[in-house]
Design a protein around this motif. Structure first.
Motif, PDB file in Angstrom:
ATOM      1  N   LYS A  65       0.946  -1.374   0.365  1.00 33.85           N
ATOM      2  CA  LYS A  65       0.058   0.208   0.204  1.00 33.85           C
ATOM      3  C   LYS A  65       0.476   1.462   0.182  1.00 33.85           C
ATOM      4  CE  LYS A  65      -3.654   2.118   2.958  1.00 33.85           C
ATOM      5  NZ  LYS A  65      -4.313   2.262   3.620  1.00 33.85           N
ATOM      6  N   GLU A  66       1.870   1.252   0.508  1.00 33.36           N
ATOM      7  CA  GLU A  66       2.966   2.594   0.699  1.00 33.36           C
ATOM      8  C   GLU A  66       3.918   2.805  -0.403  1.00 33.36           C
ATOM      9  OE1 GLU A  66       2.226   4.994   3.479  1.00 33.36           O
ATOM     10  OE2 GLU A  66       0.251   4.347   3.828  1.00 33.36           O
ATOM     11  N   TYR A  67       4.580   1.435  -0.914  1.00 29.04           N
ATOM     12  CA  TYR A  67       5.765   1.397  -1.673  1.00 29.04           C
ATOM     13  C   TYR A  67       5.310   0.741  -2.888  1.00 29.04           C
ATOM     14  CZ  TYR A  67       7.790   2.495   2.516  1.00 29.04           C
ATOM     15  OH  TYR A  67       7.792   3.240   4.284  1.00 29.04           O
ATOM     16  N   LYS A  68       6.516   1.093  -3.898  1.00 31.17           N
ATOM     17  CA  LYS A  68       5.568   0.325  -5.288  1.00 31.17           C
ATOM     18  C   LYS A  68       7.266  -0.446  -5.271  1.00 31.17           C
ATOM     19  CE  LYS A  68       1.088   1.561  -4.647  1.00 31.17           C
ATOM     20  NZ  LYS A  68       0.871  -0.005  -5.350  1.00 31.17           N
ATOM     21  N   VAL A  69       7.093  -1.877  -5.853  1.00 35.25           N
ATOM     22  CA  VAL A  69       8.136  -2.047  -7.551  1.00 35.25           C
ATOM     23  C   VAL A  69       7.889  -2.500  -8.306  1.00 35.25           C
ATOM     24  CG1 VAL A  69       9.407  -4.023  -7.222  1.00 35.25           C
ATOM     25  CG2 VAL A  69       9.657  -2.903  -4.846  1.00 35.25           C
ATOM     26  N   SER A  70       8.401  -1.792  -8.841  1.00 40.33           N
ATOM     27  CA  SER A  70       7.635  -2.098 -10.401  1.00 40.33           C
ATOM     28  C   SER A  70       8.795  -3.584 -11.172  1.00 40.33           C
ATOM     29  CB  SER A  70       8.686  -1.330 -11.686  1.00 40.33           C
ATOM     30  OG  SER A  70       9.191  -1.074 -11.874  1.00 40.33           O
ATOM     31  N   ASP A  71       7.896  -3.543 -12.118  1.00 42.08           N
ATOM     32  CA  ASP A  71       8.399  -5.280 -12.570  1.00 42.08           C
ATOM     33  C   ASP A  71      10.104  -4.781 -13.609  1.00 42.08           C
ATOM     34  OD1 ASP A  71       6.221  -6.037 -12.764  1.00 42.08           O
ATOM     35  OD2 ASP A  71       5.353  -5.553 -14.132  1.00 42.08           O
ATOM     36  N   ARG A 262       7.074  -0.083  12.569  1.00 39.67           N
ATOM     37  CA  ARG A 262       6.719   1.141  12.360  1.00 39.67           C
ATOM     38  C   ARG A 262       5.550   1.140  10.980  1.00 39.67           C
ATOM     39  NH1 ARG A 262      10.991   4.015   8.211  1.00 39.67           N
ATOM     40  NH2 ARG A 262       9.824   2.956   6.891  1.00 39.67           N
ATOM     41  N   GLU A 263       5.784   0.596   9.588  1.00 41.44           N
ATOM     42  CA  GLU A 263       4.236  -0.354   9.048  1.00 41.44           C
ATOM     43  C   GLU A 263       3.674  -0.612   9.475  1.00 41.44           C
ATOM     44  OE1 GLU A 263       5.010   1.498   5.807  1.00 41.44           O
ATOM     45  OE2 GLU A 263       7.011   2.418   6.717  1.00 41.44           O
ATOM     46  N   LEU A 264       4.169  -2.109  10.339  1.00 39.72           N
ATOM     47  CA  LEU A 264       2.058  -2.509  10.698  1.00 39.72           C
ATOM     48  C   LEU A 264       1.943  -1.851  11.739  1.00 39.72           C
ATOM     49  CD1 LEU A 264       4.539  -5.879  11.605  1.00 39.72           C
ATOM     50  CD2 LEU A 264       3.115  -5.155  10.108  1.00 39.72           C
ATOM     51  N   LYS A 265       2.763  -0.613  12.594  1.00 41.51           N
ATOM     52  CA  LYS A 265       2.172   0.502  13.727  1.00 41.51           C
ATOM     53  C   LYS A 265       0.988   1.501  13.329  1.00 41.51           C
ATOM     54  CE  LYS A 265       4.526  -0.247  18.563  1.00 41.51           C
ATOM     55  NZ  LYS A 265       4.792   0.614  19.289  1.00 41.51           N
ATOM     56  N   LYS A 266       1.568   1.923  12.110  1.00 40.27           N
ATOM     57  CA  LYS A 266       0.827   2.689  11.230  1.00 40.27           C
ATOM     58  C   LYS A 266      -0.589   2.128  10.189  1.00 40.27           C
ATOM     59  CE  LYS A 266       2.967   4.752   7.599  1.00 40.27           C
ATOM     60  NZ  LYS A 266       3.735   5.141   7.235  1.00 40.27           N
ATOM     61  N   ALA A 267       0.119   0.829   9.967  1.00 41.75           N
ATOM     62  CA  ALA A 267      -1.183   0.247   9.347  1.00 41.75           C
ATOM     63  C   ALA A 267      -2.311  -0.452  10.138  1.00 41.75           C
ATOM     64  CB  ALA A 267      -1.073  -1.127   8.270  1.00 41.75           C
ATOM     65  N   LYS A 268      -2.004  -0.307  11.371  1.00 42.79           N
ATOM     66  CA  LYS A 268      -3.086  -0.917  12.315  1.00 42.79           C
ATOM     67  C   LYS A 268      -2.921  -2.628  12.625  1.00 42.79           C
ATOM     68  CE  LYS A 268      -4.923   3.891  13.233  1.00 42.79           C
ATOM     69  NZ  LYS A 268      -3.749   3.638  15.024  1.00 42.79           N
ATOM     70  N   VAL A 269      -2.432  -2.623  12.728  1.00 41.17           N
ATOM     71  CA  VAL A 269      -2.758  -4.481  12.209  1.00 41.17           C
ATOM     72  C   VAL A 269      -3.414  -5.181  13.095  1.00 41.17           C
ATOM     73  CG1 VAL A 269      -1.686  -6.648  11.816  1.00 41.17           C
ATOM     74  CG2 VAL A 269      -0.676  -4.965  10.704  1.00 41.17           C
TER      75      VAL A 269
END
Length: 314
Positions: A65-71, A262-269
């Motif tokens: 959701k936050e980052y992208k990896v292109s083909d 950090r990312e998991l907390k921000k996403a409120k898993v």
């Protein structure tokens, strides 16, 4: 290679666990002793690798959701690995438990997502990147023939000088797995810590198409052939790539864990399955390095302020 090998069997489990969800009563195996349903397989896999598999799936969902990896990025990274491993690439995938290259691409994509999250706040200066560029040599493609003693190595070199083909002699003389592919080692890097230093020194001193004299390393005697030696690319063309490489080089396990935290907390898993409620706990409960440092400093102060013992007073 080691960066991703540990994730391979887990990744296979994740794919299997995800495939078992839904239509739980469906029969997936029949026998005279009874049938096996998707529910049974799911519960079995959940018990064996559930926490780890769910952790990986959640991290992938959050990071996507936050980052992208292109083909294009993925293809480039995959090519690097293929170049490094050469003909051993397929064997490594099989040994690691991957069904095919597509399954591996999924894990590689997740690794690149983690890199992007973990390097988000890492800074490098233009001076650092420039110095890195100046010191870095382009990777080269090499073949080799390895034998036990110098006498045999000289014999092989003489045959090469007389026009015999490198690949044929590698298959006849070489004493490692590369013999099967005519001595191909794939691509090697000057800064690869796993590659023997004497081997690298001899290989990078050669020109493209040149074959070395016998070279002694800790593994035996080598004849080395450089099949490709690219010229150094212009700085502006590789600046962004080298900047990211430098950032990645500054990562350690703690910094990656803190980034995932950090990312998991921000996403409120929240984990709804009570059997898997602790799946992401190892990440969320990981101590911050700063807290550990503060505790150590606090402990030093307490030690200084503590009353002296009778022995110390004396």
């Amino acid at each position: 290679m080691k960066k991703w090998v540990l994730s391979l069997t887990l990744a296979a489990g994740v794919v299997g666990l995800a495939a078992c969800s839904g239509n739980g009563g469906d029969t997936i195996a029949k026998s005279k002793a009874g049938n096996v349903t998707k529910d049974e397989l799911y519960e079995s896999m959940k018990e064996q690798i559930g926490d780890q598999a769910l952790q990986q799936l959640v991290i992938e969902k959050v990071l996507n959701k936050e980052y992208k990896v292109s083909d294009k990025e993925l293809d480039k990274e995959l090519k690097k690995l293929k170049d490094q491993l050469g003909p051993q690439f397929e064997m490594q995938l099989t040994q690691a438990g991957f069904k095919d290259e597509d399954a591996f691409r999924d894990v590689l994509r997740l690794n690149l997502l983690q890199q992007k999250a973990a390097t988000k706040d890492i800074k490098v200066t233009d001076e650092e990147v420039k110095e890195y560029y100046e010191q870095k040599e382009p990777d080269i493609d090499v073949n080799h023939i390895i034998v036990k003693d110098e006498k045999t190595a000289k014999e092989v070199k003489k045959k090469l000088d007389n026009g015999e083909k490198f690949a044929d002699l590698a298959k006849e003389y070489s004493q490692d797995q590369s013999a099967q592919t005519g001595g191909e080692l794939g691509t090697i890097s000057r800064d690869d810590p796993q590659m023997d230093e004497d081997f690298k020194k001899a290989a990078f001193a050669l020109k493209e198409g040149e074959i070395s004299d016998p070279v002694k390393t800790q593994f035996g005697w080598h004849i080395i052939e450089v099949t490709k030696k690219p010229k150094k690319e212009a700085y502006d063309k590789v600046k962004d790539e080298y900047t990211q490489e430098l950032k990645v080089s500054k990562l350690d396990q703690d910094s990656v864990t803190q980034a995932m935290k950090r990312e998991l907390k921000k996403a409120k898993v929240e984990i709804k399955d009570k059997d898997l409620k602790d799946a992401v706990a190892p990440i969320l409960d990981a101590p911050n390095p700063e807290d550990t440092t503060d505790d150590l400093k606090s402990g030093d102060n307490k030690k200084d302020d503590a009353p002296a013992t009778d022995k110390e007073e004396k």
